[in-house]
Enzyme design. Sequence first.
Site, short mmCIF file in Angstrom:
data_model
loop_
_atom_site.label_atom_id
_atom_site.label_comp_id
_atom_site.label_asym_id
_atom_site.label_seq_id
_atom_site.Cartn_x
_atom_site.Cartn_y
_atom_site.Cartn_z
N GLN A 183 61.71 56.72 53.26
CA GLN A 183 61.15 58.03 53.59
C GLN A 183 61.75 59.17 52.79
O GLN A 183 61.12 60.22 52.60
CB GLN A 183 61.35 58.33 55.09
CG GLN A 183 60.70 57.33 56.02
CD GLN A 183 61.71 56.32 56.55
OE1 GLN A 183 62.61 55.92 55.82
NE2 GLN A 183 61.55 55.91 57.79
N THR A 207 56.70 46.02 50.17
CA THR A 207 55.99 45.56 51.36
C THR A 207 54.58 46.15 51.38
O THR A 207 54.37 47.31 51.02
CB THR A 207 56.75 45.95 52.64
OG1 THR A 207 56.96 47.38 52.66
CG2 THR A 207 58.11 45.26 52.70
N ASP A 223 61.87 47.55 58.73
CA ASP A 223 63.31 47.35 58.90
C ASP A 223 63.61 45.91 59.29
O ASP A 223 64.59 45.32 58.81
CB ASP A 223 63.85 48.31 59.96
CG ASP A 223 63.66 49.77 59.58
OD1 ASP A 223 63.63 50.06 58.36
OD2 ASP A 223 63.52 50.61 60.48
#
Length: 328
Positions: free
Chosen positions: A172, A223, A257
């Site tokens: 982020q 991802t 995560d």
Amino acid sequence: MRIAVTGSIATDHLMTFPGRIADQLLADRLDRVSLSFLVDTLDIRNGGVAANIAYGLARLGHRPVLVGAVGADFHDHGARLAGLGVDTCGVHVSAGRHTARFLCTTDPHGNQLASFYPGAMTEASAIDLAEVLRRCGGVDLVLVGADDPSAMLRHTRTCRDRRVPFLADPSQQLARLDGTDIGELVDGADHLFTNEYERELLLSKTGWTENEVLRRTGTWVTTLGEKGCRIDRAGWPTVRVPAVTAIPVADPTGAGDAFRAGYLASLAEGRDTVRCAQNGAALAALALSALGTQTYDVAPGDLPALLTAAYGPGAATPAGPLSEARRS
């Protein structure tokens, strides 16, 4: 292999909106947005990227070192993590700020609106990672996750100066970092983690090509949500690993995560990059099935069953050393 995880530690306020968030956005009114959502549920959970990854590693039997800044309100959260096997010797407690807050509204289609208040995280740059590593008995690998930007840079420099292998996971914070700082975080990293959007943002802000990124890092893992992930390495063809989709999704928050925790656990065991990604995908599936980022459990047989169902019998057995994935 002992792993240190640096980054945010937070309290998550997770809400669900029954409609479609995108339908509330008017294309001709995006210059003046004023929206209020009546949500159906509110769950207050422990979170933060570093704490989430450390939680996942602990659930897989590792004893990671958690490094980050919190407020005095972290006491119960910290005690729970420590009880699961997380070493909290690297956690700095602020004298005057609350632990960071993450507020997120999710709709049934997986769309999210989120805000993050850093709070005590702004003091993370005061953490001396070299001292933490000495005090905690040393580590073999450091993941530098999203945190106060100056802390991320300081931790990366410490790893580079002390020749400790590190993984760059700016996530982020890419939106706040400029190209020069992003370059410093990536250069020399054993691994780089991004999602699909962050991948494009990183390329845009640095001005690098994909090949230029791969010359600076050993392995780039991107991802792709329900499409799984892609693995890129200089001189090797791109490898795509499908997601594990056998479990119904309850909450998308924290799946990335959990993927990193599963990947790191396999990395520590010397598995190749594909096996690492498969293990990450399986743990992410378990995280997706639970509401909150530190609520899923890993019972004996859970991951082998998911891995076998998704990738075949060989995926649940140990693989050879990871020498091919590391730079010589």
